[in-house]
Scaffold this active site. Structure first.
Site, short mmCIF file in Angstrom:
data_model
loop_
_atom_site.label_atom_id
_atom_site.label_comp_id
_atom_site.label_asym_id
_atom_site.label_seq_id
_atom_site.Cartn_x
_atom_site.Cartn_y
_atom_site.Cartn_z
N ARG A 1 0.83 -1.21 0.00
CA ARG A 1 0.00 0.00 0.00
C ARG A 1 0.86 1.26 0.00
NH1 ARG A 1 -5.34 -0.65 0.70
NH2 ARG A 1 -6.14 -2.51 1.71
N ARG A 2 1.92 1.26 0.84
CA ARG A 2 2.80 2.43 0.92
C ARG A 2 3.43 2.72 -0.45
NH1 ARG A 2 6.05 1.73 6.09
NH2 ARG A 2 3.88 1.49 6.77
N ARG B 1 -4.16 -10.84 -2.83
CA ARG B 1 -4.66 -12.15 -3.24
C ARG B 1 -3.81 -13.29 -2.66
NH1 ARG B 1 -8.80 -13.45 -3.15
NH2 ARG B 1 -8.24 -15.35 -4.22
N ALA B 2 -2.48 -13.08 -2.57
CA ALA B 2 -1.62 -14.12 -1.98
C ALA B 2 -2.04 -14.36 -0.53
CB ALA B 2 -0.15 -13.69 -2.05
N ASN C 1 -5.70 -15.97 -0.58
CA ASN C 1 -5.73 -17.37 -1.01
C ASN C 1 -5.23 -18.28 0.10
OD1 ASN C 1 -4.24 -19.84 -2.28
ND2 ASN C 1 -5.84 -19.25 -3.72
N TYR D 1 4.00 -14.76 -6.34
CA TYR D 1 2.78 -14.04 -6.75
C TYR D 1 3.01 -12.53 -6.70
CZ TYR D 1 -2.35 -13.97 -7.42
OH TYR D 1 -3.62 -13.83 -7.92
N ARG E 1 3.23 -17.69 -9.20
CA ARG E 1 2.67 -18.28 -8.00
C ARG E 1 2.47 -19.78 -8.12
NH1 ARG E 1 -1.72 -17.06 -11.03
NH2 ARG E 1 -3.74 -18.06 -10.60
#
Lengths: 134, 134, 134
Positions: B29-30, B50-51, B54, B96, B103
């Site tokens: 995010r940063r 997502r990693a 999941n 990923y 991935r």
């Protein structure tokens, strides 16, 4: 030696049902051509993803309640309610993939099964703590 | 007194691996300047999320199967397969974050470890129920 | 006969707290008029969904750590830290629905409770394995 084999069996069948839902996501992706990490862009893909994720949201409620019900009441009754949960979840996932309102009957079935397991276990645990002590 | 300490240890190490993935999300995010509650808008942030998610999706499959395998077969073998799962998950998350196809090797490793644990436990539970009864 | 009834009670109360968060999502949907499967489009809805999902993310960390702490240390202390976790999570969800930065005090409280449970259990398990063997 293994007093909870029936609940253990239903637990693994519930997890396989949940896994089957996850395998429907790549099939829906192929149909609309939207690939990971994208999670939006096609209503059928979004409904398929939501069916899988809503089941994930309910897994801790369901699995923990079923095991505590089995430990504090009965392995057989807990496993039976667990089987009802699985049927409700299959109806839910198949219905949701077709149309959002069609997810409701299956959702209701699994919610009732979970509520009986959760409040059944909760009632007995409170009773045990009140009468026998911690 | 504590017959499943090895599986308990691997369980906590798996949860710490999973927690480490969640700490990669604020770092991503940063880098791109997208803040909660937004979950989309930058491919690397989306892949990092997502990693993490999941892995959350697979945690109930993995943890429950490992514990039932430990109870119905062997604590040592279950813990060993759990260690393989952790290695696969680390490869998966690192791959990923770089690129979606990277991935896949780690995903395959953790999926095979989970499948052996799940179907190994399932087979033994069915056998116990068939021969000894519930 | 039931050595972990206090932790079992706190487990079900934590799951009910988590379930209460999920019931806030349809209320937020009604307020902004965004229906399933859509998960975005209104900041308050997104924050309500994120509060629920972040709690789901932490449930395996919290529940597994609390039970292992109860088994390897003390049922009473584990249940007390679990009650702290529930308070932190309620503050978190109420704060997050108002504004993203207001989720932080509650988040910190539940994170500290989880860390004590996790590292407390981990330390004792490593000690048991080192002194008594597997």
């Amino acid at each position: 030696m293994h007093p909870h084999s029936l609940v253990a069996l239903v637990t693994l069948l519930a997890l396989l049902t949940y896994f089957w839902m996850s395998t429907r996501v790549p099939l829906a992706r192929r149909k609309c051509g939207i690939w990971p990490p994208a999670m939006t862009g096609d209503p059928e893909l979004e409904r398929t993803i939501r069916a899988h994720y809503n089941t994930l949201e309910w897994l801790p409620l369901f699995l923990v309640s079923m095991w505590l019900f089995a430990i504090y009441w009965s392995d057989l009754v807990a496993a039976g309610l667990g089987a009802v949960w699985i049927v409700g979840r299959i109806l839910y996932a198949v219905g949701y993939a077709r149309d959002a309102p069609k997810r409701e009957p299956g959702f209701l079935i699994q919610a009732i099964a979970t509520a009986v397991l959760l409040f059944g276990a909760l009632g007995r645990i409170v009773w045990v703590l009140a009468t026998v002590g911690a």
